[in-house]
Design a protein around this motif. Sequence first.
Motif, PDB file in Angstrom:
ATOM      1  N   UNK A  86      -4.740  -4.625 -29.989  1.00 35.31           N
ATOM      2  CA  UNK A  86      -4.552  -6.064 -30.217  1.00 35.31           C
ATOM      3  C   UNK A  86      -5.240  -6.507 -31.501  1.00 35.31           C
ATOM      4  N   UNK A  87      -6.413  -5.950 -31.768  1.00 29.20           N
ATOM      5  CA  UNK A  87      -7.155  -6.333 -32.969  1.00 29.20           C
ATOM      6  C   UNK A  87      -6.417  -5.882 -34.231  1.00 29.20           C
ATOM      7  N   UNK A  88      -5.816  -4.694 -34.185  1.00 28.63           N
ATOM      8  CA  UNK A  88      -5.070  -4.209 -35.345  1.00 28.63           C
ATOM      9  C   UNK A  88      -3.840  -5.068 -35.616  1.00 28.63           C
ATOM     10  N   UNK A  89      -3.213  -5.562 -34.566  1.00 27.77           N
ATOM     11  CA  UNK A  89      -2.057  -6.451 -34.745  1.00 27.77           C
ATOM     12  C   UNK A  89      -2.513  -7.765 -35.367  1.00 27.77           C
ATOM     13  N   UNK A  90      -3.635  -8.291 -34.877  1.00 29.18           N
ATOM     14  CA  UNK A  90      -4.165  -9.545 -35.442  1.00 29.18           C
ATOM     15  C   UNK A  90      -4.472  -9.392 -36.935  1.00 29.18           C
ATOM     16  N   UNK A  91      -5.104  -8.268 -37.291  1.00 25.89           N
ATOM     17  CA  UNK A  91      -5.460  -8.046 -38.692  1.00 25.89           C
ATOM     18  C   UNK A  91      -4.216  -7.842 -39.553  1.00 25.89           C
ATOM     19  N   UNK A  92      -3.264  -7.069 -39.044  1.00 29.05           N
ATOM     20  CA  UNK A  92      -2.039  -6.803 -39.813  1.00 29.05           C
ATOM     21  C   UNK A  92      -1.229  -8.075 -40.036  1.00 29.05           C
ATOM     22  N   UNK A  93      -1.223  -8.959 -39.034  1.00 30.83           N
ATOM     23  CA  UNK A  93      -0.431 -10.193 -39.124  1.00 30.83           C
ATOM     24  C   UNK A  93      -1.226 -11.352 -39.715  1.00 30.83           C
ATOM     25  N   UNK A  94      -2.539 -11.162 -39.890  1.00 33.87           N
ATOM     26  CA  UNK A  94      -3.415 -12.261 -40.343  1.00 33.87           C
ATOM     27  C   UNK A  94      -3.187 -13.505 -39.479  1.00 33.87           C
ATOM     28  N   UNK A  95      -3.324 -13.317 -38.177  1.00 36.70           N
ATOM     29  CA  UNK A  95      -2.965 -14.359 -37.217  1.00 36.70           C
ATOM     30  C   UNK A  95      -3.835 -15.602 -37.377  1.00 36.70           C
ATOM     31  N   UNK A  96      -3.175 -16.731 -37.566  1.00 35.87           N
ATOM     32  CA  UNK A  96      -3.829 -18.035 -37.520  1.00 35.87           C
ATOM     33  C   UNK A  96      -3.690 -18.528 -36.080  1.00 35.87           C
ATOM     34  N   UNK A  97      -4.818 -18.556 -35.350  1.00 33.84           N
ATOM     35  CA  UNK A  97      -4.760 -18.881 -33.925  1.00 33.84           C
ATOM     36  C   UNK A  97      -4.116 -20.232 -33.667  1.00 33.84           C
ATOM     37  N   UNK A  98      -4.458 -21.229 -34.489  1.00 31.58           N
ATOM     38  CA  UNK A  98      -3.890 -22.573 -34.308  1.00 31.58           C
ATOM     39  C   UNK A  98      -2.374 -22.561 -34.501  1.00 31.58           C
ATOM     40  N   UNK A  99      -1.912 -21.863 -35.551  1.00 34.30           N
ATOM     41  CA  UNK A  99      -0.474 -21.787 -35.816  1.00 34.30           C
ATOM     42  C   UNK A  99       0.240 -21.039 -34.699  1.00 34.30           C
ATOM     43  N   UNK A 100      -0.396 -19.979 -34.168  1.00 33.20           N
ATOM     44  CA  UNK A 100       0.202 -19.211 -33.074  1.00 33.20           C
ATOM     45  C   UNK A 100       0.314 -20.070 -31.814  1.00 33.20           C
ATOM     46  N   UNK A 101      -0.732 -20.817 -31.510  1.00 36.25           N
ATOM     47  CA  UNK A 101      -0.714 -21.696 -30.334  1.00 36.25           C
ATOM     48  C   UNK A 101       0.388 -22.741 -30.466  1.00 36.25           C
ATOM     49  N   UNK A 102       0.501 -23.344 -31.644  1.00 34.73           N
ATOM     50  CA  UNK A 102       1.544 -24.354 -31.865  1.00 34.73           C
ATOM     51  C   UNK A 102       2.942 -23.753 -31.691  1.00 34.73           C
ATOM     52  N   UNK A 103       3.135 -22.536 -32.216  1.00 31.03           N
ATOM     53  CA  UNK A 103       4.442 -21.885 -32.094  1.00 31.03           C
ATOM     54  C   UNK A 103       4.746 -21.542 -30.644  1.00 31.03           C
ATOM     55  N   UNK A 104       3.744 -21.074 -29.906  1.00 30.57           N
ATOM     56  CA  UNK A 104       3.923 -20.747 -28.489  1.00 30.57           C
ATOM     57  C   UNK A 104       4.325 -21.991 -27.709  1.00 30.57           C
ATOM     58  N   UNK A 105       3.669 -23.103 -27.984  1.00 32.11           N
ATOM     59  CA  UNK A 105       3.981 -24.348 -27.284  1.00 32.11           C
ATOM     60  C   UNK A 105       5.388 -24.834 -27.611  1.00 32.11           C
ATOM     61  N   UNK A 106       5.769 -24.746 -28.894  1.00 33.27           N
ATOM     62  CA  UNK A 106       7.092 -25.235 -29.296  1.00 33.27           C
ATOM     63  C   UNK A 106       8.212 -24.347 -28.784  1.00 33.27           C
ATOM     64  N   UNK A 107       7.913 -23.057 -28.618  1.00 31.58           N
ATOM     65  CA  UNK A 107       8.940 -22.132 -28.138  1.00 31.58           C
ATOM     66  C   UNK A 107       9.213 -22.288 -26.648  1.00 31.58           C
ATOM     67  N   UNK A 108       8.225 -22.821 -25.914  1.00 32.36           N
ATOM     68  CA  UNK A 108       8.382 -23.005 -24.478  1.00 32.36           C
ATOM     69  C   UNK A 108       8.110 -21.767 -23.653  1.00 32.36           C
TER      70      UNK A 108
END
Length: 224
Positions: A86-108
């Motif tokens: 999971x950590x390698x995926x986060x680093x590879x994608x440079x995950x912005x937690x706030x942006x990910x949360x917003x996308x998850x909420x909008x996707x339903x």
Amino acid sequence: MSSIIEKITLYDFFGYLIPGSLFASLLCLRTLHEFGNHVPEEVQGYETECLVLFLLWGFLFGLLLSEAARIILDFIDRVWLEDKYAERIRKAAHVDTTALINAIQKSGIAEIAVTDKDADLLKYLPAVYGIVQSDETYKRIHNYASSETMYKNLSAAVLFGGLIEILYLIRTVQATWSCGIITAWLLSVALLMHRYYRFKIKKYAYSVIWFIKKYQSMTAVNEQ
């Protein structure tokens, strides 16, 4: 429709037929060695039918290898590699937690409001990938998925298919040669496994990147 058929064909070819045929070849290696260049009388005149039968068995072996590899690798991921994975995926994608949360909420895909505390990337990865891979805009994700499947199944083909040949060589070849062959065999499996994990992380990293991009662009369009 033709593009869908093309994807399925390439996915099956690289993901199942090649690894399965390699596995079948390794299983038959001793028999082929005994035959040499001589074709048995029983199959003379039926070379085309034998080839078709071999390819069908190769595809079937590919399916079986895929299921066996999935069970083994899922266990390995769950017991030893889940956090690092999971950590390698986060680093590879440079995950912005706030942006990910917003996308998850909008996707339903989340039934309740998601916060930083429960934004578990691994929990949402299958749904994130499912949304991205079904969007033609991000069809390049299929290349990573096909490569992931191919290297996973090739790892299993070389591991299980080579095992019989290795056992034969241990009994018939000098110890020095046996050690060298076993080392080469294990290194081949390790290399294929490394490639498998590399493409798996790439697939999910790009899934997260494009998932966030998809819902950010949708928001921008709605705000205009």
